[in-house]
Design a protein around this motif. Structure first.
Motif, mmCIF file in Angstrom:
data_model
loop_
_atom_site.group_PDB
_atom_site.id
_atom_site.type_symbol
_atom_site.label_atom_id
_atom_site.label_comp_id
_atom_site.label_asym_id
_atom_site.label_seq_id
_atom_site.Cartn_x
_atom_site.Cartn_y
_atom_site.Cartn_z
ATOM 1 N N ALA A 252 -3.288 2.852 -1.708
ATOM 2 C CA ALA A 252 -3.054 1.352 -1.127
ATOM 3 C C ALA A 252 -1.354 1.079 -2.068
ATOM 4 N N PHE A 253 -1.192 1.732 -2.804
ATOM 5 C CA PHE A 253 0.152 2.103 -3.569
ATOM 6 C C PHE A 253 1.181 2.806 -2.718
ATOM 7 N N GLU A 254 1.386 3.719 -2.555
ATOM 8 C CA GLU A 254 1.807 4.732 -1.873
ATOM 9 C C GLU A 254 1.703 4.193 -0.232
ATOM 10 N N CYS A 255 1.230 3.499 -0.038
ATOM 11 C CA CYS A 255 1.445 2.968 1.495
ATOM 12 C C CYS A 255 2.704 1.478 1.018
ATOM 13 N N LEU A 256 2.060 0.973 0.421
ATOM 14 C CA LEU A 256 3.224 -0.101 -0.091
ATOM 15 C C LEU A 256 5.031 0.339 -0.404
ATOM 16 N N ASP A 257 4.402 1.961 -0.637
ATOM 17 C CA ASP A 257 6.119 2.774 -1.213
ATOM 18 C C ASP A 257 6.468 2.924 1.259
ATOM 19 N N LEU A 258 5.780 2.956 1.510
ATOM 20 C CA LEU A 258 6.021 3.573 3.184
ATOM 21 C C LEU A 258 6.906 1.972 3.992
ATOM 22 N N ILE A 259 5.658 0.825 3.269
ATOM 23 C CA ILE A 259 5.997 -0.061 4.615
ATOM 24 C C ILE A 259 6.529 -1.401 4.159
ATOM 25 N N GLY A 260 6.921 -1.104 2.323
ATOM 26 C CA GLY A 260 7.610 -2.372 1.692
ATOM 27 C C GLY A 260 6.748 -2.656 0.787
ATOM 28 N N TRP A 261 6.908 -3.263 -0.846
ATOM 29 C CA TRP A 261 6.326 -3.764 -1.102
ATOM 30 C C TRP A 261 6.302 -5.503 -1.154
ATOM 31 N N GLU A 262 7.539 -6.542 -0.535
ATOM 32 C CA GLU A 262 6.942 -7.087 0.405
ATOM 33 C C GLU A 262 5.717 -7.755 1.021
ATOM 34 N N HIS A 263 4.570 -6.677 1.190
ATOM 35 C CA HIS A 263 3.479 -6.922 1.900
ATOM 36 C C HIS A 263 2.148 -6.398 0.574
ATOM 37 N N ALA A 264 2.832 -6.408 -0.339
ATOM 38 C CA ALA A 264 1.355 -6.028 -1.168
ATOM 39 C C ALA A 264 0.454 -7.008 -1.350
ATOM 40 N N ALA A 265 0.918 -8.486 -1.705
ATOM 41 C CA ALA A 265 -0.851 -9.696 -0.516
ATOM 42 C C ALA A 265 -1.264 -8.790 -0.300
ATOM 43 N N THR A 266 -1.051 -8.338 1.072
ATOM 44 C CA THR A 266 -1.649 -8.267 2.421
ATOM 45 C C THR A 266 -2.378 -7.439 2.044
ATOM 46 N N VAL A 267 -1.938 -5.955 1.369
ATOM 47 C CA VAL A 267 -2.481 -4.497 0.929
ATOM 48 C C VAL A 267 -3.293 -4.635 -0.103
ATOM 49 N N LEU A 268 -2.859 -4.560 -1.263
ATOM 50 C CA LEU A 268 -2.988 -4.316 -2.468
ATOM 51 C C LEU A 268 -5.027 -5.234 -2.246
#
Length: 605
Positions: free
Chosen positions: A281-297
């Motif tokens: 999930a952390f690596e995913c946010l590195d790829l798509i942008g940390w502005e999506h952290a509240a959706t992904v984490l």
């Protein structure tokens, strides 16, 4: 490729069209179907967008054009499909001039990129493999960056399934591998990732949104809360706590520390899957942008809270109480790290790894203590652990059952996840060092419990002066031989020898990893295979083309060979989509030499 044509061409007389009902215009462009129906003239691509069958051989009733191959139905006036597993037929401008019918042979959509984004959502929402494949191909062909497609698929998966799944793990692993894969493999990688996300979401309830707390507590408080909610399996409270940390502006490193600490309160949870999902999930946010952290984490919190820890397993309690051993070691870690930080840069990674493969858990813990006293940081310990776990796979003995490969795999991917997480955290104080290192202790004990997998150990090719001179020397011949090995069963040792030969000759490792990627992308692989290749490539990056790096890629090749070949139905779907998008006529190929497409499953339509 289509030749761009800007001028209108004559399709024939209006009288002839009325008499025949339809005409096909051929030329340097795709065939154009012109139809007269109820006083109006329509022009559209004559190829069915589903699988390319000629629409002029279809039937027309009540303004609905039906293809007779798979019964796809289209609105004649707009070209829009009534069946989501098909696609809209591109239409052409048509004019009647002096009782002659003229068409402009230009095809496409008003916004091609937007069209394929919408179609990718359709394919994901209805788990339609062929639609997904065509949409991915269409996006790439219009110049959409692969990262944008990854982002679209990730956000769909995060919102349409109540929790992180294997599909998002596969997608992230493949997206991580894109820089080392040839450009032509990008399409296959994104297709496999997208179809697995779609399968995960199919029939699932969408994720319920939760909100952060209105307060903004400090990180130490948030850390205590998350550990409390995880311990009592209170998912909603745990998710709101994570969302609060994100809303408070916590940095990615702080969020990694927060989740790793709570996760490792349970030892080797869910056989390592829980931590691996968090890392992905952390690596995913590195790829798509940390502005999506509240959706992904928050998607990883449910499994983390519900996970079963190894402390509940008899194997971790008897005959030696490994949990008690970990706890005892954990109490010493803050002091050990504080004492060891003033030393020189520690570099005995390979030596420690070999000690971690021992058969005495107390001696293993003592070796870890000695490394910390000598100045090893958690990232150093994680690197050693990951290499040791790779050696378990590289030496996996043929006396074991096939299912035992997964035990070795779980330890390796868990160790890689630990290594990536502790590197991400970049800890500065001894207490936080110690909390992060608890996961390393669990990984070391999981590695110890898997020691039986190397009894007797498989021989690692290329060691002890093994020159492998019976194998090819040319890089292309080695690549061909390796792919051929993956075409057949029981080629584990041969595949390992080819990998060793490639590396010992000094051929570019990138080419070898790309070949392993190609071998994987041909298969209907299980999600462990994707994890294995990505973790192996990442760990190889730590060592480079050394003996240790060679051992890691040998481990990858042995695992992939043990799980190949498969039916390769996914590759067939991807190949059909690619040929369709490039203008191929599958119905003619089917008539000439079998039918490569009739066998598509309903979900692949």
């Amino acid at each position: 490729m289509n030749i761009p044509i800007t001028n209108f061409v004559c399709a024939g007389s209006l009288e002839e069209l009325k008499a025949k009902g339809r005409l096909v215009v051929r030329g340097a462009h795709r065939p154009i179907l012109v139809i007269h129906d109820r006083g109006r003239v329509f022009a559209l691509d004559s190829r069915c967008p589903h699988m390319g069958f000629p629409l002029d051989r279809g039937s027309l009733e009540d303004g609905i054009l039906t293809c007779h191959w798979h019964h796809a139905r289209f609105d004649l006036a707009s070209g829009c499909t009534f069946d989501l597993w098909a696609d809209d037929v591109p239409t052409c401008p048509v004019e009647v001039r002096d009782l002659e019918v003229w068409v402009k042979p230009t095809f496409g959509y008003a916004d091609t990129a937007a069209h394929w984004r919408r179609r990718l959502n359709d394919g994901l929402a209805h788990d339609l493999g062929l639609v997904i494949a065509k949409a991915v191909h269409g996006q790439l062909a219009t110049g959409v960056p692969p990262a944008d497609a990854v982002r679209q698929i990730v956000l769909f998966g995060a919102r349409n399934r109540d929790g992180w799944g294997v599909g998002l793990t596969i997608l992230t692993a493949l997206a991580n591998l894109l820089p080392v894969l040839p450009e032509e493999e990008t399409y296959l990688a994104l297709f496999h990732g997208a179809r697995r996300v779609a399968a995960d979401c199919d029939g699932q309830a969408p994720r319920q949104e939760r909100a952060p707390l209105a307060s903004r507590p400090d990180l130490a408080t948030v850390n205590r809360w998350l550990r409390r909610w995880t311990a009592v399996r209170h998912r909603e409270a745990a998710e709101r706590t994570v969302l609060t940390a994100i809303a408070s502006g916590a940095a990615p490193a702080d969020l990694a520390d927060l989740l790793l600490t709570a996760e490792t309160d349970r030892a080797f949870a869910d056989s390592g899957h829980s931590l691996d999902f968090i890392n992905k999930a952390f690596e995913c946010l590195d790829l798509i942008g940390w502005e999506h952290a509240a959706t992904v984490l928050p998607t990883v919190v449910g499994q983390m809270v519900a996970a079963r820890g190894a402390e509940e397993s008899t194997a971790w309690r008897q005959p030696a109480d490994l949990i008690a051993l970990c706890h005892a070691m954990a109490t010493e870690l803050p002091g050990l790290f504080a004492a060891g930080r003033g030393g020189d840069r520690w570099s005995n990674h390979a030596a420690l790894a070999r000690t971690l493969l021992g058969d005495d858990p107390v001696a293993i813990m003592e070796a870890l203590k000695a490394a910390v006293r000598a100045g090893a940081a958690p990232s150093d310990l994680g690197r050693s652990l990951a290499y040791a776990a790779a050696l378990r796979v590289a030496r996996f003995g043929s006396a074991n059952e096939h299912s035992d490969w997964e035990t070795a795999h779980h330890v390796f991917t868990y160790a890689n996840a630990i290594h990536q997480m502790v590197k991400r955290i970049g800890i500065a104080d001894s207490d936080r060092y110690a909390e992060a290192a608890c996961s390393i202790l669990h990984g070391a004990m999981a590695l110890y419990l898997a020691r039986y997998l190397n009894v007797p150990p498989a021989r690692i090719p290329g060691d002890s002066g093994d020159l492998l001179d019976d194998l090819p020397t040319d890089v292309e011949a080695l690549r061909t031989a390796l792919l051929d090995a993956f075409d057949r069963q029981r080629q584990v040792d041969f595949a390992a020898r080819l990998v060793a030969r490639h590396l010992t000759l000094g051929h570019p490792p990138r080419a070898l990893i790309a070949t392993l990627g190609r071998a994987l992308l041909r298969e209907d692989a299980g999600f462990h295979a994707y994890q294995m290749l990505e973790a192996g490539a990442r760990q190889f990056g730590e060592w480079g083309n050394t003996d240790e790096g060679r051992h890691i890629l040998i481990a990858v090749a042995r695992y992939l060979a043990a799980h190949s070949p498969t039916e390769r139905a996914g590759l067939q779907t991807a190949d059909i989509a690619r040929r369709l998008m490039r203008g191929g006529e599958l119905h003619q190929e089917a008539t000439a030499g079998g039918n490569p497409s009739i066998g598509l499953a309903a979900g692949d339509r």
